[in-house]
Design a protein around this motif. Sequence first.
Motif, mmCIF file in Angstrom:
data_model
loop_
_atom_site.group_PDB
_atom_site.id
_atom_site.type_symbol
_atom_site.label_atom_id
_atom_site.label_comp_id
_atom_site.label_asym_id
_atom_site.label_seq_id
_atom_site.Cartn_x
_atom_site.Cartn_y
_atom_site.Cartn_z
ATOM 1 N N PHE A 27 6.092 -4.117 5.876
ATOM 2 C CA PHE A 27 5.209 -5.216 5.512
ATOM 3 C C PHE A 27 5.972 -6.312 4.767
ATOM 4 O O PHE A 27 6.795 -6.031 3.892
ATOM 5 N N GLY A 28 5.667 -7.549 5.105
ATOM 6 C CA GLY A 28 6.233 -8.695 4.413
ATOM 7 C C GLY A 28 5.134 -9.664 4.023
ATOM 8 O O GLY A 28 4.207 -9.895 4.797
ATOM 9 N N LEU A 29 5.236 -10.211 2.822
ATOM 10 C CA LEU A 29 4.246 -11.169 2.333
ATOM 11 C C LEU A 29 4.950 -12.473 2.019
ATOM 12 O O LEU A 29 5.965 -12.491 1.314
ATOM 13 N N GLU A 30 4.379 -13.551 2.544
ATOM 14 C CA GLU A 30 4.915 -14.894 2.312
ATOM 15 C C GLU A 30 3.926 -15.684 1.482
ATOM 16 O O GLU A 30 2.734 -15.718 1.786
ATOM 17 N N ALA A 31 4.406 -16.311 0.416
ATOM 18 C CA ALA A 31 3.549 -17.115 -0.454
ATOM 19 C C ALA A 31 4.156 -18.502 -0.609
ATOM 20 O O ALA A 31 5.340 -18.634 -0.922
ATOM 21 N N LEU A 40 0.985 -5.488 -4.507
ATOM 22 C CA LEU A 40 2.354 -5.965 -4.328
ATOM 23 C C LEU A 40 3.312 -4.801 -4.110
ATOM 24 O O LEU A 40 4.312 -4.931 -3.405
ATOM 25 N N GLY A 41 3.012 -3.665 -4.715
ATOM 26 C CA GLY A 41 3.869 -2.510 -4.550
ATOM 27 C C GLY A 41 3.891 -1.943 -3.152
ATOM 28 O O GLY A 41 4.753 -1.128 -2.815
ATOM 29 N N ASP A 42 2.948 -2.351 -2.300
ATOM 30 C CA ASP A 42 2.917 -1.887 -0.911
ATOM 31 C C ASP A 42 3.770 -2.759 0.011
ATOM 32 O O ASP A 42 3.887 -2.480 1.200
ATOM 33 N N ILE A 43 4.341 -3.828 -0.546
ATOM 34 C CA ILE A 43 5.053 -4.816 0.263
ATOM 35 C C ILE A 43 6.552 -4.547 0.219
ATOM 36 O O ILE A 43 7.138 -4.387 -0.851
ATOM 37 N N ASP A 44 7.167 -4.521 1.390
ATOM 38 C CA ASP A 44 8.614 -4.289 1.458
ATOM 39 C C ASP A 44 9.415 -5.551 1.170
ATOM 40 O O ASP A 44 10.461 -5.483 0.540
ATOM 41 N N LEU A 45 8.955 -6.686 1.654
ATOM 42 C CA LEU A 45 9.634 -7.951 1.417
ATOM 43 C C LEU A 45 8.637 -8.959 0.880
ATOM 44 O O LEU A 45 7.559 -9.131 1.448
ATOM 45 N N LEU A 46 9.004 -9.629 -0.182
ATOM 46 C CA LEU A 46 8.165 -10.660 -0.781
ATOM 47 C C LEU A 46 8.965 -11.958 -0.798
ATOM 48 O O LEU A 46 9.998 -12.057 -1.465
ATOM 49 N N GLU A 47 8.478 -12.933 -0.031
ATOM 50 C CA GLU A 47 9.176 -14.208 0.108
ATOM 51 C C GLU A 47 8.304 -15.343 -0.430
ATOM 52 O O GLU A 47 7.120 -15.438 -0.087
ATOM 53 N N VAL A 48 8.873 -16.183 -1.253
ATOM 54 C CA VAL A 48 8.158 -17.345 -1.773
ATOM 55 C C VAL A 48 9.035 -18.579 -1.581
ATOM 56 O O VAL A 48 10.260 -18.488 -1.533
#
Length: 397
Positions: A345-349, A279-287
């Motif tokens: 990087f962006g992660l969508e959950a 998670l620390g490698d992700i710039d944007l975390l969207e849920v």
Amino acid sequence: MRRAAIVAPVRTPSGVDGGALAGMPAQWLATTVLSAVIERSGIDPLHIEDVAMTCVDPDQLDVPALGALAARDAGLPFAVPGFLTDRHGSGLQAVLTAAMMVQTGAADVVVAGGVECVTVQPGPPGGSAGLHNAERLAHYYGIDRVAADEFAIASHRKAARAWRQGAFAAEIVPVGVAQHLPDLQIRRDEGVREDLTMRTLAGLRPLLDAGVVTVGNMSTHRLGASACLVVGEDRLDELGLTPIGYLAGWAAAGCDGAGPALGAAPAVSKLLARTGFRLGDIDLLEVNEGYAVEVLALANEWEIDPLERLNVNGSDLALGHPAGATGLRIMTTMLHELERSGGRFGLEAITLGPDHGIAALFESAADEPEEAPRGARFHGARPPGRGPRRLGRHRAG
């Protein structure tokens, strides 16, 4: 295997029940975003090979062949087919299905889209099962009404700030209210309330006796659509297309819905294990924000500050939950924000009901600075006063 590029992601404003978009046919909303994708990307329609659409409740559709008919209305050739795909209605699945078609060589260019036009509030997200699961999560993690209401207010204020700062300008497609009134358009999300206060939310009754969830700290089912092009990376130059990002990985996972379930948690753990990211490698975390307590529970699992590190421009609580479009809407907002902020990087959950979820990792197409770190680190402290970490096996940090 070639990468799947995301080109020209757009969305309509979110409309509230009884608002300007109420009663608008799903086909109209879908055609609006498909037409915008074609115009903004500059692609020759002859190169589009298929249209993948999602809608959470196909029974609401006057036309079940939504993908194909929206393609016709948007001016695509009759040779372009279309289909509805489904994973609990998530618009993100349309993108992933299109990406798999592109990655495997089944197609080079596919339109992915999602739409929802429910005009009658069908109840809480996920129905009664979703509501009861949210209350179980609140009890399990020690999340009280104040925390849930505070998060809801923060979502509205972030969305209002994003509108003031022009953060949504590049992704929004105005929607004409009537064909005979082309100048009458909806250009902003109808449900964002910057003036929302704790006093206002405190006056709302919980949906269950002695519960935490109210209509103020859960998302509402709104109207809207979103779409993008999914293109094989090796065809971009030939077609004159400029990507905004690339799909870097995805995963879906289930969990035991008999207890307090967090569908997004195992999906994210599975995705990070596959890709080697933290998670620390992700710039944007969207849920997605079906319920404020779900988001707070996820933040507890991930040991991050939910107010600082999740949904920097707000999400479903403020922007609404047009279910068939939500996953694609979140991707659209996230990719534009990565471009705007210079993130990589962006992660969508997405939590899909109480017992499963889906997650996807995207990489910005913007050139990365030579000396830039791989990604921003999360520094949020573990929220105090939470329950035991029984779901810790899904921990993704």
